[in-house]
Design a protein around this motif. Structure first.
Motif, mmCIF file in Angstrom:
data_model
loop_
_atom_site.group_PDB
_atom_site.id
_atom_site.type_symbol
_atom_site.label_atom_id
_atom_site.label_comp_id
_atom_site.label_asym_id
_atom_site.label_seq_id
_atom_site.Cartn_x
_atom_site.Cartn_y
_atom_site.Cartn_z
ATOM 1 N N GLU A 107 71.593 92.717 46.347
ATOM 2 C CA GLU A 107 72.349 91.827 46.671
ATOM 3 C C GLU A 107 71.978 90.356 46.257
ATOM 4 O O GLU A 107 72.432 89.408 45.648
ATOM 5 N N MET A 108 70.580 90.208 46.173
ATOM 6 C CA MET A 108 69.761 88.833 45.776
ATOM 7 C C MET A 108 70.081 88.694 44.329
ATOM 8 O O MET A 108 70.478 87.407 43.691
ATOM 9 N N ILE A 109 70.081 89.803 43.715
ATOM 10 C CA ILE A 109 70.126 89.763 41.982
ATOM 11 C C ILE A 109 71.700 89.244 41.593
ATOM 12 O O ILE A 109 71.861 88.573 40.887
ATOM 13 N N ALA A 110 72.753 89.930 42.671
ATOM 14 C CA ALA A 110 74.064 89.613 42.449
ATOM 15 C C ALA A 110 74.382 88.057 42.824
ATOM 16 O O ALA A 110 75.145 87.370 42.047
ATOM 17 N N TYR A 111 73.759 87.797 43.789
ATOM 18 C CA TYR A 111 73.735 86.160 44.078
ATOM 19 C C TYR A 111 73.127 85.173 42.993
ATOM 20 O O TYR A 111 73.933 84.514 42.627
ATOM 21 N N MET A 112 72.019 85.482 42.373
ATOM 22 C CA MET A 112 71.332 84.882 41.283
ATOM 23 C C MET A 112 72.505 84.899 39.984
ATOM 24 O O MET A 112 72.497 83.758 39.399
ATOM 25 N N GLU A 113 73.197 85.946 39.665
ATOM 26 C CA GLU A 113 73.830 86.048 38.740
ATOM 27 C C GLU A 113 75.251 85.171 38.872
ATOM 28 O O GLU A 113 75.676 84.498 37.870
ATOM 29 N N ASP A 114 75.683 85.009 40.105
ATOM 30 C CA ASP A 114 76.719 84.118 40.480
ATOM 31 C C ASP A 114 76.227 82.661 40.285
ATOM 32 O O ASP A 114 76.806 81.787 39.760
ATOM 33 N N MET A 115 75.079 82.329 40.566
ATOM 34 C CA MET A 115 74.459 81.081 40.567
ATOM 35 C C MET A 115 74.384 80.670 39.228
ATOM 36 O O MET A 115 74.552 79.603 38.885
ATOM 37 N N LYS A 116 74.070 81.709 38.196
ATOM 38 C CA LYS A 116 73.832 81.275 36.780
ATOM 39 C C LYS A 116 75.295 81.167 36.280
ATOM 40 O O LYS A 116 75.266 80.083 35.340
ATOM 41 N N SER A 117 76.299 81.623 36.572
ATOM 42 C CA SER A 117 77.875 81.529 36.123
ATOM 43 C C SER A 117 78.092 80.112 36.617
ATOM 44 O O SER A 117 78.756 79.397 35.724
ATOM 45 N N LYS A 118 77.723 79.727 37.926
ATOM 46 C CA LYS A 118 78.152 78.522 38.311
ATOM 47 C C LYS A 118 77.472 77.304 37.765
ATOM 48 O O LYS A 118 78.210 76.351 37.216
ATOM 49 N N ARG A 119 76.191 77.561 37.261
ATOM 50 C CA ARG A 119 75.416 76.359 36.385
ATOM 51 C C ARG A 119 76.193 76.473 35.133
ATOM 52 O O ARG A 119 76.295 75.235 34.840
ATOM 53 N N ILE A 120 76.372 77.522 34.628
ATOM 54 C CA ILE A 120 77.257 77.326 33.185
ATOM 55 C C ILE A 120 78.308 76.463 33.012
ATOM 56 O O ILE A 120 78.675 75.766 32.456
ATOM 57 N N GLU A 121 79.079 76.806 34.462
ATOM 58 C CA GLU A 121 80.366 76.068 34.576
ATOM 59 C C GLU A 121 80.054 74.677 34.840
ATOM 60 O O GLU A 121 80.879 73.883 34.306
ATOM 61 N N ARG A 122 79.235 74.272 35.410
ATOM 62 C CA ARG A 122 78.666 72.975 36.055
ATOM 63 C C ARG A 122 78.384 72.232 34.605
ATOM 64 O O ARG A 122 78.952 70.853 34.382
ATOM 65 N N GLU A 123 77.482 72.704 33.909
ATOM 66 C CA GLU A 123 77.014 72.041 32.648
ATOM 67 C C GLU A 123 78.184 72.224 31.624
ATOM 68 O O GLU A 123 78.409 70.804 31.122
ATOM 69 N N ARG A 124 79.160 72.881 31.682
ATOM 70 C CA ARG A 124 80.263 72.701 30.907
ATOM 71 C C ARG A 124 81.126 71.666 31.327
ATOM 72 O O ARG A 124 81.911 70.761 30.589
ATOM 73 N N LYS A 125 81.436 71.723 32.492
ATOM 74 C CA LYS A 125 82.363 70.528 33.126
ATOM 75 C C LYS A 125 81.649 69.129 32.751
ATOM 76 O O LYS A 125 82.357 68.174 32.453
ATOM 77 N N ALA A 126 80.377 69.158 33.217
ATOM 78 C CA ALA A 126 79.641 67.893 32.876
ATOM 79 C C ALA A 126 79.763 67.339 31.414
ATOM 80 O O ALA A 126 79.978 66.312 30.930
ATOM 81 N N LEU A 127 79.625 68.463 30.538
ATOM 82 C CA LEU A 127 79.862 68.002 28.973
ATOM 83 C C LEU A 127 81.115 67.446 28.606
ATOM 84 O O LEU A 127 81.359 66.531 27.825
ATOM 85 N N VAL A 128 82.099 68.156 29.225
ATOM 86 C CA VAL A 128 83.470 67.797 28.942
ATOM 87 C C VAL A 128 83.858 66.337 29.608
ATOM 88 O O VAL A 128 84.286 65.628 28.910
ATOM 89 N N MET A 129 83.260 66.191 30.856
ATOM 90 C CA MET A 129 83.342 64.552 31.229
ATOM 91 C C MET A 129 82.678 63.928 30.351
ATOM 92 O O MET A 129 83.244 62.615 30.225
ATOM 93 N N SER A 130 81.764 63.824 29.928
ATOM 94 C CA SER A 130 81.069 63.110 28.888
ATOM 95 C C SER A 130 81.723 62.946 27.604
ATOM 96 O O SER A 130 81.928 61.751 27.372
ATOM 97 N N ARG A 131 82.359 63.867 27.295
ATOM 98 C CA ARG A 131 83.169 63.704 26.154
ATOM 99 C C ARG A 131 84.568 62.808 26.610
ATOM 100 O O ARG A 131 85.020 62.408 25.727
#
Length: 674
Positions: free
Chosen positions: A242-266
């Motif tokens: 369960e905790m590993i699945a949670y961390m996988e989800d957090m990794k996906s959200k982090r990548i999405e946040r970084e992508r969104k922040a990059l688009v915002m800067s553009r």
């Protein structure tokens, strides 16, 4: 027995209670008077617990403080207790077991011997069963031969109430401290468990990922983490997946946040490109897109969505800059088509013949009689402060504090109405998107252009049709541009100010065609919307034009055009398309430029600009003197109002005179002249 007593002394009061209820032997030993030292030792094992009062036995005191069973139904786990009542009663039993101390103003016999507490609903209440027991005992001791027993019983109850009254506040404080300490213990246990889980995840290589988890996704909220129990190898084996699945989800959200922040800067680079294009074309002669629409252009969106490894700068939009005219013209055509379809739907009767037709000069959208209103502006009127125009009536020498007139919107200026690209932000709504952010006082946010706030203004459309007919033009073919080119002058014959010197002379207000429509739908809203207009023509028009040219401007700054400068129709050019963009009045935009941008001598169309689509007509035109027949109901020069009233009063009683009451509600009636 010595060994048992030694063991019992290390227990707590609740443990002793449980033991006393297991077997008769334990009960016989623990409840014997000789075992009082055991109960005292157990009570001392509870930190800060108040001493047992003299009127309580040690087992009864332990039962009162620690046992969680209901006194009535013996239901377990009853946490609520009223220390002042001396009873632990569940919520179900409290509805029937607790009664008012006073019923119909009469106090029951023996109420002063029973603990009471206060209830918001019933006032002073007490335990019904205890009252019945006391009543029964007092009845048994009511004889003269039992007076000593009666007094002893009363003294015993009074001592009990005294001890309980002193003990209850102490127990309340002790229970609060105990609950806080227990809560802190549980929180510390949860923190220990969380640290242990983090250590396990770090061993699996999730250390850096854990540090990037935002507070909104903190793992403390997970059921597997917030348990106040120690993490054992068995528990970890059960929750590991369960905790590993949670961390996988957090990794996906982090990548999405970084992508969104990059688009915002553009997007900030894209906004700069749009702003430079718009600033070079001030003043606007057509509607311009704002950042949400511009960033939605397929060509712009393709650059914003480039892979993360591709560096995007302002130079990346060079190909867009060279083709901006074509892209913006395509956008204008698209929103014009949307507005045209909406207009056809609103008009209704022309839908079958106009639906799908090209948006050219023959489309109903281009007609002057197609007048829109904004349901956001009209539904929630703002205030302009003290207004001094024709729609205000003097009261005590001051104009009324009136709401701003609803704007009348014609094509193509309606395309630039600010409510079409703004929406009121909801409570708690927040965005860090630079294309949507605004910091104005109305808490609005940018949004893509939408015709949704527009409605067809039937009253204004009727007024335009009457004015077009008066000008000798065809309402089915006349456009606002044609009326602007004709630029007629219309005198309102429903707002006359008759001369006190010449019988057939009167002053009338004069309007351009747009202000005339505004005057009809706003200035005479209580008069049936039917006005008498007089079109100035020939020598009368030429004389008035000369007078109009000689009249002073309505603003002290004669170098500026003549739109309504008191309204918020001006924009700061340095703030254009920025988070601080807002609309200003003529005075406030200069103050803003001085204090926010250190521009002390602002220049029109360089430092500030008029908002596209705002009313460009002169705010107020001079009045005109007309020669007309004075109506019978208007007093003639030199005539006194009282003499006319007296004459009418006497004529009223004359049987030979058929008095005809004038129609004071008609459009020709002027309350100021009567």
């Amino acid at each position: 027995m010595d060994v048992l007593f030694e063991i019992f002394g290390h227990l707590r009061p609740l443990d002793l209670l449980h033991l006393s209820r297991t077997t008769k032997e334990f009960r016989r030993v623990l409840l014997h008077r000789s075992s009082i030292s055991i109960w005292k030792s157990a009570r001392e094992n509870v930190p800060d617990l108040p001493e047992c009062p003299a009127s309580f036995s040690e087992p009864a005191y332990a039962n009162f403080v620690f046992d969680t069973h209901c006194y009535v139904c013996l239901s377990p786990y009853v946490r609520a207790i009223d220390w002042r009542l001396g009873k632990r009663i569940c919520s179900k039993c409290s509805k029937t077991s607790l009664v008012k101390a006073l019923v119909y103003g009469v106090e029951f016999r023996g109420n002063n011997l029973i603990p009471r507490t206060y209830s918001k609903r019933d006032g002073m209440i007490l335990f019904k069963a205890e009252r019945e027991t006391i009543e029964k005992r007092l009845k048994e001791l009511s004889g003269n031969d039992k007076k000593e027993e009666y007094n002893a019983f009363v003294a015993q109850r009074m001592a009990y109430l005294k001890d309980l009254g002193e003990l209850a506040p102490k127990l309340e404080d002790w229970a609060i401290v105990k609950a806080n300490n227990r809560s802190e213990e549980l929180d510390e246990a949860r923190r220990d468990r969380k640290r242990a889980i983090i250590d396990k995840l770090t061993e699996l290589g999730w250390g850096e990922e854990i540090e990037s988890i935002p507070p909104t996704d903190d793992m403390s909220r997970l059921k597997a983490v917030k348990q106040p129990t120690r993490l054992t190898p068995r528990i970890w084996a059960n929750i590991k997946d369960e905790m590993i699945a949670y961390m996988e989800d957090m990794k996906s959200k982090r990548i999405e946040r970084e992508r969104k922040a990059l688009v915002m800067s553009r997007k900030r680079h894209a906004i700069t490109v749009l702003r430079e294009y718009k600033v070079a074309r001030i003043p606007f002669i057509n509607v311009m897109p704002e950042a949400p629409d511009f960033c939605a252009f397929p060509e712009v969106d393709a650059i914003l969505e480039l892979p993360n490894e591709v560096e995007v700068t302002q130079a990346s939009f060079d190909n867009i800059v060279s083709d901006m005219d074509t892209l913006i013209e395509r956008w204008r055509a698209a929103i014009t088509r949307k507005l045209a379809d909406a207009a056809v739907t609103m008009i209704g009767e022309q839908q079958s013949s106009s639906e799908g037709m090209d948006v050219d000069e023959s489309h109903p959208l281009h007609l002057a009689t197609t007048v829109f209103k904004c349901k956001q502006c009209h539904g929630y009127p703002m205030y302009d402060g003290w207004d001094s125009d024709e729609d205000d009536f003097p009261m005590f020498g001051m104009p009324l504090y009136t709401p701003r007139r609803r704007p009348l919107l014609y094509y193509p200026q309606v395309m630039g109405h600010k409510c079409l690209t703004r929406h009121q932000s909801r409570w708690g709504e927040f965005t860090n998107d630079p294309t949507q952010q605004l910091s104005d006082s109305m808490e609005t946010m940018r949004e893509p252009w939408s015709e949704g706030p527009l409605l067809l203004d039937d009253q204004a459309s009727t007024a335009v049709r009457d004015i077009v007919d008066l000008c000798g033009m065809d309402p089915l073919n006349t456009t606002p541009a044609q009326l602007d080119e004709l630029d007629p002058r219309l005198a309102c014959l429903s707002c006359l100010n008759w001369s006190n010197e010449e019988e057939n002379k009167t002053d009338a207000k004069v309007f351009g065609w747009r202000k005339a429509v505004q005057h009809q739908v706003s200035g005479h809203s209580g008069r049936g919307q039917i006005l008498d207009w007089r079109l100035l023509e020939g020598d009368e028009l030429r004389t008035y034009r000369e007078k109009e040219a000689e009249a002073p401007a309505s603003s002290s700054d004669a170098t500026l055009p003549e739109p309504q400068r008191s309204q918020a129709v001006w924009k700061c050019v340095p703030c254009l398309d920025q988070i601080t963009e807002n609309t200003h009045t003529h005075s406030s935009v200069k103050t803003h430029l001085q204090f926010s941008h250190s521009i002390t001598e602002p220049e029109l169309n360089r430092d500030y600009m008029q908002m596209y689509g705002s009313d460009a007509e002169r705010a107020e035109l001079p009045r005109i003197t007309l020669t007309m027949d004075r109506p019978d109901h208007v007093f003639k020069p030199g005539e006194k109002a009282m003499s006319r009233l007296e004459m009418d009063f006497f004529d009223w009683f004359s049987p030979m005179h058929d008095f005809d009451m004038p129609d004071y509600d008609s459009d020709n009636y002027d309350s100021g002249d009567y």
